[in-house]
Design an enzyme around this catalytic site. Structure first.
Site, PDB file in Angstrom:
ATOM      1  N   CYS A  85       0.848  -1.192   0.000  1.00  0.00           N
ATOM      2  CA  CYS A  85       0.000   0.000   0.000  1.00  0.00           C
ATOM      3  C   CYS A  85       0.893   1.256   0.000  1.00  0.00           C
ATOM      4  O   CYS A  85       1.670   1.458  -0.915  1.00  0.00           O
ATOM      5  CB  CYS A  85      -0.997  -0.040   1.150  1.00  0.00           C
ATOM      6  SG  CYS A  85      -2.369   1.129   0.952  1.00  0.00           S
ATOM      7  N   HIS A 190      -3.731  -5.032  -0.325  1.00  0.00           N
ATOM      8  CA  HIS A 190      -3.292  -5.576   0.955  1.00  0.00           C
ATOM      9  C   HIS A 190      -3.276  -7.103   0.870  1.00  0.00           C
ATOM     10  O   HIS A 190      -4.339  -7.731   0.967  1.00  0.00           O
ATOM     11  CB  HIS A 190      -4.229  -5.121   2.077  1.00  0.00           C
ATOM     12  CG  HIS A 190      -4.077  -3.684   2.439  1.00  0.00           C
ATOM     13  ND1 HIS A 190      -3.189  -3.243   3.398  1.00  0.00           N
ATOM     14  CD2 HIS A 190      -4.666  -2.574   1.943  1.00  0.00           C
ATOM     15  CE1 HIS A 190      -3.255  -1.927   3.491  1.00  0.00           C
ATOM     16  NE2 HIS A 190      -4.154  -1.492   2.618  1.00  0.00           N
ATOM     17  N   GLU A 192      -2.409  -9.229   3.055  1.00  0.00           N
ATOM     18  CA  GLU A 192      -2.860  -9.821   4.315  1.00  0.00           C
ATOM     19  C   GLU A 192      -4.386  -9.847   4.428  1.00  0.00           C
ATOM     20  O   GLU A 192      -4.937 -10.538   5.276  1.00  0.00           O
ATOM     21  CB  GLU A 192      -2.249  -9.086   5.508  1.00  0.00           C
ATOM     22  CG  GLU A 192      -2.815  -7.715   5.814  1.00  0.00           C
ATOM     23  CD  GLU A 192      -2.266  -6.585   4.959  1.00  0.00           C
ATOM     24  OE1 GLU A 192      -2.536  -5.420   5.315  1.00  0.00           O
ATOM     25  OE2 GLU A 192      -1.582  -6.850   3.958  1.00  0.00           O
TER      26      GLU A 192
END
Length: 217
Positions: A85, A190, A192
């Site tokens: 990001c 992202h 994750e």
């Protein structure tokens, strides 16, 4: 050099979720750290980031010795690096969010506002969207065109050189989703939070043994 993953902590983002994703993907020693020594000895370096470019830059440069350690480790030693990001955006020369701010200058380009050509598309660009591969790369291995990833952003990385653009996402216009050169990659989304897509990308990153430009020469 150690065998740990150093996730740089400079006060930006939910770092524990990123650490848990790396642990899930098999990383045995994941350190969320603001200690430059952990970065200097890392096998992999991860720079996350949430918020505005200028704020993240100030936070990163405020950690004594961290930028110098990252530069030595990533540029000097060729340690694999992943920016996430705003962590990806900081790899650029310049960020144009709330003024003009210098980035790390690791990949030539500017971070500019997302400007979709459809007024119905809201800013920030938020939610799940499909990736379009622009180049082959080991960190993209096994990820098909159209794989979904999770985005939250209002600015994106505009590369000066097309060979550094690895993937885009369509949001009215093509938006940079992934960049890379040498031993460095960065993703606007992202991983994750991107479920199977993100976990596969992290697994690929952990297995990646890049050849830097100096090694190839």
């Amino acid at each position: 050099m150690g065998d740990h993953v150093a996730i740089v902590d400079y006060g930006s983002g939910n770092l524990r979720s990123a650490a848990k994703a790396f642990e899930h993907c098999g990383a045995r020693d994941v350190r969320v750290t603001s200690d430059p020594a952990d970065v200097l000895s890392a096998a992999h370096v991860v720079l996350p980031g949430v918020g505005a470019f200028g704020d993240c830059r100030r936070g990163l440069f405020a950690v004594d010795g961290m930028v110098e350690a990252m530069t030595e480790t990533v540029l000097g030693r060729g340690t694999p690096f992943l920016g996430i990001c705003v962590g990806m955006q900081l790899m650029a020369d310049i960020g144009e969010e709330h003024g003009t701010h210098e980035g790390l200058g690791w990949i030539p380009g500017h971070v500019k506002a997302v400007q979709p050509d459809d007024p119905m598309l809201k800013i920030p660009h938020m939610g799940w969207n499909q990736l379009t591969r622009r180049a082959d790369h080991p960190v993209l291995e096994g990820l098909i065109d159209g794989a979904y990833a999770y985005f939250v952003h209002s600015f994106h990385f505009v590369c000066d050189r097309p060979e550094h653009l690895l993937a885009t996402v369509a949001y009215g216009v093509p938006i940079t989703a992934m960049v890379g050169r040498d031993n460095m990659v960065g993703v606007q989304f992202h991983p994750e939070k991107s479920q199977a897509t993100g976990l596969r990308l992290i697994e690929n990153f952990l297995r990646w043994t890049p050849q830097t430009a100096s090694q190839a020469a």
